[in-house]
Design a protein around this motif. Structure first.
Motif, mmCIF file in Angstrom:
data_model
loop_
_atom_site.group_PDB
_atom_site.id
_atom_site.type_symbol
_atom_site.label_atom_id
_atom_site.label_comp_id
_atom_site.label_asym_id
_atom_site.label_seq_id
_atom_site.Cartn_x
_atom_site.Cartn_y
_atom_site.Cartn_z
ATOM 1 N N PRO A 167 0.799 -1.233 0.000
ATOM 2 C CA PRO A 167 0.000 0.000 0.000
ATOM 3 C C PRO A 167 0.829 1.278 0.000
ATOM 4 O O PRO A 167 0.271 2.374 -0.065
ATOM 5 N N THR A 168 2.155 1.149 0.077
ATOM 6 C CA THR A 168 3.009 2.328 0.179
ATOM 7 C C THR A 168 2.864 3.228 -1.045
ATOM 8 O O THR A 168 2.827 2.758 -2.179
ATOM 9 N N GLY A 169 2.781 4.529 -0.822
ATOM 10 C CA GLY A 169 2.674 5.476 -1.918
ATOM 11 C C GLY A 169 1.415 5.228 -2.725
ATOM 12 O O GLY A 169 0.332 5.047 -2.182
ATOM 13 N N ALA A 170 1.551 5.206 -4.054
ATOM 14 C CA ALA A 170 0.405 4.961 -4.925
ATOM 15 C C ALA A 170 -0.039 3.505 -4.876
ATOM 16 O O ALA A 170 -1.150 3.179 -5.268
ATOM 17 N N GLY A 171 0.833 2.621 -4.391
ATOM 18 C CA GLY A 171 0.464 1.228 -4.193
ATOM 19 C C GLY A 171 0.791 0.336 -5.368
ATOM 20 O O GLY A 171 0.773 0.761 -6.529
ATOM 21 N N ARG A 172 1.134 -0.923 -5.061
ATOM 22 C CA ARG A 172 1.401 -1.933 -6.079
ATOM 23 C C ARG A 172 0.585 -3.176 -5.747
ATOM 24 O O ARG A 172 0.352 -3.480 -4.570
ATOM 25 N N VAL A 173 0.196 -3.920 -6.784
ATOM 26 C CA VAL A 173 -0.627 -5.100 -6.554
ATOM 27 C C VAL A 173 -0.525 -6.039 -7.750
ATOM 28 O O VAL A 173 -0.277 -5.601 -8.876
ATOM 29 N N ALA A 174 -0.686 -7.340 -7.491
ATOM 30 C CA ALA A 174 -0.766 -8.347 -8.554
ATOM 31 C C ALA A 174 -1.833 -9.352 -8.160
ATOM 32 O O ALA A 174 -1.972 -9.694 -6.984
ATOM 33 N N GLU A 175 -2.594 -9.826 -9.152
ATOM 34 C CA GLU A 175 -3.684 -10.760 -8.888
ATOM 35 C C GLU A 175 -3.653 -11.902 -9.881
ATOM 36 O O GLU A 175 -3.347 -11.707 -11.062
ATOM 37 N N VAL A 176 -3.996 -13.089 -9.411
ATOM 38 C CA VAL A 176 -4.030 -14.285 -10.250
ATOM 39 C C VAL A 176 -5.471 -14.661 -10.578
ATOM 40 O O VAL A 176 -6.320 -14.710 -9.684
ATOM 41 N N THR A 177 -5.738 -14.927 -11.834
ATOM 42 C CA THR A 177 -6.996 -15.529 -12.267
ATOM 43 C C THR A 177 -6.669 -16.939 -12.744
ATOM 44 O O THR A 177 -5.814 -17.118 -13.616
ATOM 45 N N GLY A 178 -7.333 -17.945 -12.171
ATOM 46 C CA GLY A 178 -7.030 -19.329 -12.502
ATOM 47 C C GLY A 178 -6.199 -19.982 -11.409
ATOM 48 O O GLY A 178 -5.909 -19.384 -10.367
ATOM 49 N N ASP A 179 -5.821 -21.224 -11.641
ATOM 50 C CA ASP A 179 -5.049 -22.006 -10.676
ATOM 51 C C ASP A 179 -3.578 -21.966 -11.073
ATOM 52 O O ASP A 179 -3.134 -22.697 -11.966
ATOM 53 N N LEU A 180 -2.811 -21.092 -10.426
ATOM 54 C CA LEU A 180 -1.424 -20.862 -10.803
ATOM 55 C C LEU A 180 -0.564 -22.106 -10.593
ATOM 56 O O LEU A 180 0.348 -22.387 -11.378
ATOM 57 N N GLU A 181 -0.842 -22.853 -9.550
ATOM 58 C CA GLU A 181 0.008 -24.010 -9.235
ATOM 59 C C GLU A 181 -0.233 -25.187 -10.179
ATOM 60 O O GLU A 181 0.665 -26.020 -10.357
ATOM 61 N N ARG A 182 -1.399 -25.273 -10.779
ATOM 62 C CA ARG A 182 -1.708 -26.392 -11.669
ATOM 63 C C ARG A 182 -1.720 -25.983 -13.143
ATOM 64 O O ARG A 182 -1.979 -26.806 -14.019
ATOM 65 N N ALA A 183 -1.405 -24.741 -13.424
ATOM 66 C CA ALA A 183 -1.508 -24.236 -14.792
ATOM 67 C C ALA A 183 -0.521 -24.925 -15.726
ATOM 68 O O ALA A 183 0.628 -25.191 -15.371
ATOM 69 N N GLU A 184 -1.000 -25.185 -16.938
ATOM 70 C CA GLU A 184 -0.143 -25.716 -17.993
ATOM 71 C C GLU A 184 0.494 -24.600 -18.812
ATOM 72 O O GLU A 184 1.508 -24.811 -19.478
ATOM 73 N N ARG A 185 -0.123 -23.436 -18.749
ATOM 74 C CA ARG A 185 0.438 -22.252 -19.396
ATOM 75 C C ARG A 185 0.091 -21.040 -18.542
ATOM 76 O O ARG A 185 -1.011 -20.955 -17.997
#
Length: 406
Positions: A167-185
């Motif tokens: 949350p520092t300053g303007a803030g940074r963030v990343a979000e996952v859609t899907g199952d990252l651990e089981r993804a084939e791509r």
């Protein structure tokens, strides 16, 4: 990069010197125009305190079961081995005690990062709610606090998988859609200027913001190849330029972002191929990052690019396929594609001499329309993301752009 003689040098031909001056003037005029005509809005946020720095300091002096905690900047493998020695209860204790560290640790278990970031988001929400009631806060500051509080509430909604948050300053963030651990791509969306925690998602023009871009791409990938397990990361975990000013015209923030992007890719679980989808200034970040990127990155696709800090694909020194597209009414085409004394980002990636595989952007409108559902640009991104040659439509001026797509 193109080299130029020193201005004023006796050996520099007058014609070359004049060309350089014209290029500098053109760059200056364009960037002043961009900064003053409302094409982007400059936003800033004064941090009330660096919560992540405080959390990092506490972590560096902390311990678990009598053991010192590892350097948070350690290699992902080192951090993964450390967490592998802990019990579930010990991991949860660290996430609760140091959420802004654990939630951003490349190498920490993915599910643990999600849990830690929910804790950090809840705390950030309470901070902004309290800040709204501060008597010395200006009306503008109060509105800013309210907007941030609502953004954090949105990110806390059930089912959201927040991979990184600061949350520092303007803030940074990343979000996952899907199952990252089981993804084939795995696909990573890298956005451009004016991306921060407040602009991470939008109700209006949803597909111009990272969340909308990523969700649209994920849906298109599922449609293109229903049997392929995919995951898409909306990656706004770098400091972007505020507005199209001097920061956007130089590579300083891109170089810093490139370090973070490389770290993200190195820490991804499994061995699935990774594709980068880089919009606007995000393509500058990708151009710098790909020079020393994990071989897991098989494709880099840029859209609406001001340049990749290179004059041709060979200068990127990568085995990844480089793709480029631009729609006909994208204003970025008016930006001089060159680099002079660190100003500008090199050749136009859609120019014939650059050597990228040129993709059709039919249906996209303006600078921020490449991820809109129903566009050829989005279908092309999806085809690249799932490795499906039949889903890729080349630009009319290109020949054989889909050759050897794995």
């Amino acid at each position: 990069m193109t080299s130029f003689p020193e201005l004023g040098s006796p050996s520099a031909p007058w014609t070359t010197t004049a060309t350089v001056w014209r290029a500098l003037l053109a760059l200056a005029v364009v960037f002043v125009m961009l900064a003053t005509t409302g094409w982007t809005a400059v936003r800033s946020h004064k941090a009330s305190g660096d919560a992540r720095a405080a959390s990092l300091s506490a972590w560096m002096h902390g311990s678990i079961a009598g053991r010192a905690l590892p350097d948070p900047a350690a290699a992902p493998g080192t951090l993964a081995r450390f967490f592998g020695t802990l019990t579930g209860a010990q991991r949860d204790l660290l996430a609760a005690r140091y959420p802004l560290v654990v939630g951003n640790l490349n190498g920490a278990p993915i599910d643990l990062r999600y849990r830690a970031n929910r804790i950090a988001l809840d705390e950030a929400r309470r901070v902004e709610k309290h800040r709204m009631r501060e008597s010395d806060l200006t009306p503008v500051g109060r509105r800013d606090a309210e907007r941030r509080m609502h953004r954090f509430e949105s990110l806390l909604e059930d089912g959201r998988q927040i991979l990184a948050f600061d949350p520092t300053g303007a803030g940074r963030v990343a979000e996952v859609t899907g199952d990252l651990e089981r993804a084939e791509r795995v696909s990573v969306v890298v956005p451009g200027v004016d991306t921060n925690v407040l602009t991470f998602e939008r109700t209006q023009r949803a597909y111009s913001a990272p969340v909308g871009m990523a969700r649209s791409l994920y849906a298109a990938e599922r449609k293109a190849s229903p049997g392929t397990r995919t995951a898409v990361i909306a990656w706004a975990d770098y400091t972007t330029p505020a507005g199209v000013g001097m920061d956007a015209a130089t590579g300083k923030l891109a170089a810093e972002g490139a370090l973070r992007l490389r770290a993200l890719v190195r820490a991804l679980p499994g061995a699935a191929p990774v594709s980068l989808f880089c919009h606007s200034y995000g393509s500058v970040v990708c151009g710098v990052a790909v020079r020393d990127m994990s071989p897991r990155v098989t494709d880099v696709a840029v859209a609406g690019s001001p340049g990749m800090r290179a004059d041709r694909v060979s200068e990127l020194h990568t085995s990844a396929r480089i793709w480029a597209m631009r729609d006909t009414d994208d204003w970025i085409q008016g930006v001089p594609h060159l680099e002079v004394g660190g100003l500008g980002h090199g050749a136009d990636p859609v120019s014939a001499g650059f050597g990228a595989r040129l993709l059709s952007a039919d249906g996209a409108q303006g600078h921020a329309g490449y991820f809109a559902p129903g566009t050829t640009s989005l279908a092309n991104f999806a085809g690249i993301g799932v490795g499906l040659p039949s889903a890729v439509t080349c630009a009319k001026a290109s020949s054989g752009c889909a050759d050897d797509l794995a």
